[in-house]
Scaffold this active site. Structure first.
Site, PDB file in Angstrom:
ATOM      1  N   GLU A  17      -1.087  -5.275   8.908  1.00  0.00           N
ATOM      2  CA  GLU A  17      -0.195  -4.619   9.859  1.00  0.00           C
ATOM      3  C   GLU A  17      -0.665  -4.769  11.307  1.00  0.00           C
ATOM      4  O   GLU A  17      -1.869  -4.713  11.577  1.00  0.00           O
ATOM      5  CB  GLU A  17      -0.107  -3.117   9.536  1.00  0.00           C
ATOM      6  N   ASP A  31       0.846  -1.204   0.000  1.00  0.00           N
ATOM      7  CA  ASP A  31       0.000   0.000   0.000  1.00  0.00           C
ATOM      8  C   ASP A  31       0.880   1.253   0.000  1.00  0.00           C
ATOM      9  O   ASP A  31       0.370   2.375  -0.039  1.00  0.00           O
ATOM     10  CB  ASP A  31      -1.016  -0.005   1.141  1.00  0.00           C
ATOM     11  N   SER A  32       2.209   1.049  -0.023  1.00  0.00           N
ATOM     12  CA  SER A  32       3.127   2.170  -0.280  1.00  0.00           C
ATOM     13  C   SER A  32       2.832   2.782  -1.646  1.00  0.00           C
ATOM     14  O   SER A  32       3.348   3.851  -1.964  1.00  0.00           O
ATOM     15  CB  SER A  32       4.585   1.694  -0.213  1.00  0.00           C
ATOM     16  N   ASP A  36      -1.111  -6.230  -0.138  1.00  0.00           N
ATOM     17  CA  ASP A  36      -1.348  -5.565   1.151  1.00  0.00           C
ATOM     18  C   ASP A  36      -2.838  -5.332   1.376  1.00  0.00           C
ATOM     19  O   ASP A  36      -3.524  -4.781   0.491  1.00  0.00           O
ATOM     20  CB  ASP A  36      -0.674  -4.186   1.133  1.00  0.00           C
ATOM     21  N   GLU A  45       9.516  -3.730  10.142  1.00  0.00           N
ATOM     22  CA  GLU A  45       9.926  -2.443   9.562  1.00  0.00           C
ATOM     23  C   GLU A  45      10.471  -1.523  10.655  1.00  0.00           C
ATOM     24  O   GLU A  45       9.812  -1.323  11.686  1.00  0.00           O
ATOM     25  CB  GLU A  45       8.715  -1.793   8.862  1.00  0.00           C
ATOM     26  N   LYS A  75      -1.057  -9.383   3.269  1.00  0.00           N
ATOM     27  CA  LYS A  75      -0.276  -8.859   4.400  1.00  0.00           C
ATOM     28  C   LYS A  75      -1.135  -7.870   5.172  1.00  0.00           C
ATOM     29  O   LYS A  75      -1.877  -7.092   4.572  1.00  0.00           O
ATOM     30  CB  LYS A  75       0.993  -8.169   3.898  1.00  0.00           C
TER      31      LYS A  75
END
Ligand code: KIV
Length: 268
Positions: A118, A48-49, A87, A185, A116
């Site tokens: 978070e 999602d970057s 993501d 991260e 993925k």
């Protein structure tokens, strides 16, 4: 000609078992999906970057599930062999387990082989719920961009003794819940190494030192096309490379050889 065999979860587990470093890169479109594949990247993360580097947003929060599905599908059309991770964006898994599965299904139907998400703590139950329904999950702890406001800004996580213990506990809970991979991260390298040694699953670091099972970078950062100052943990692989393809190959080689990240250059 691309003669690589497809990277599967079994192959990733075998690589982890024999200590072979895993090279992950982000990609967001079919052309880079193909280039990453041809360069020998093991696993592509459609991160999602893309909010930052594709959409020009200030962060990842505005990215929608539809945006993610669109980019996962594009990468899937270019990629043949890399393990493909999508993501789950902000707001697509926090409400309920059912919402998390619905969102995961959407990304899998777009072409992702793993999703993925978070966070530690409550996310372990969500991971278990998704995994039990047949979708592999990669967890993501440390600095988690979707909760940057709650974390108080872009900063290394897990520095203090108690925070490091919490990180280790979260990582263990996520692995116990069935996560098949863990991204860490901006975590102190000593903590990332401890977590890696404690877990039965591969860990992938970004700004987490050389002691993880593999590395990931944001594509635009390592190709030096990101606007603004790059984080210290990024290496510009375009420096001295004759082409983008060569820069991607060099990234894979450097990760596999354990030369990236270099603690002397990246300040670990
Ligand atoms: O969205 C992303 O690109 C990521 C990586 C930084 C791990 O989550």
């Amino acid at each position: 000609m691309n003669e690589r065999k497809p990277v599967t979860l079994t192959r990733l587990r075998e690589m982890h078992a024999r200590g072979e470093k895993i090279a992950m890169l982000t990609a967001y479109d079919a052309s880079f999906g193909r280039l990453c594949d041809e360069a020998g990247v093991d696993t592509i993360l459609v991160g999602d970057s893309l909010g930052n580097v594709i959409q020009g947003q200030p962060g990842t929060m505005p990215v929608s599930l539809e945006d993610m599905a669109y980019h996962v599908a594009a990468v899937a059309r270019g990629n043949r062999n890399c393990w493909l991770i999508g993501d789950l964006p902000f707001g697509s898994y926090q409400e309920s387990h059912e919402q998390a599965v619905r969102s995961s299904v959407k990304l899998v139907q777009a072409g992702a082989q793993m999703v993925k998400l978070e966070g530690g703590g409550w996310t372990a139950d969500t991971v278990r719920f998704i995994v039990e329904r047949g979708i592999p999950v990669c967890a993501h702890i440390g600095f988690t961009p979707q909760t940057v406001h709650a974390l108080g800004g872009y900063r290394v996580q897990g520095r203090e003794g108690e925070a490091a213990e919490t990180m280790l506990r979260h990582a263990t809970e996520l692995a116990d819940a069935g996560a098949a991979m863990l991204v860490m991260e901006m975590v102190p390298s000593t903590v990332a190494e401890r977590v890696t040694k404690a877990l039965p699953i591969p860990t992938i670091g970004i700004g987490a030192g050389p002691g993880t099972s593999g590395q990931v970078l944001v594509l635009h950062d390592m190709l030096n096309v990101t606007r603004g100052r790059l984080p210290k943990f990024v290496r510009n692989f375009m420096e001295g490379a004759p082409s983008i393809a060569a820069a991607l190959r060099s990234y894979v080689e450097e990760v596999k050889a354990g030369r990236f990240p270099d603690p002397a250059l990246h300040g670990y």
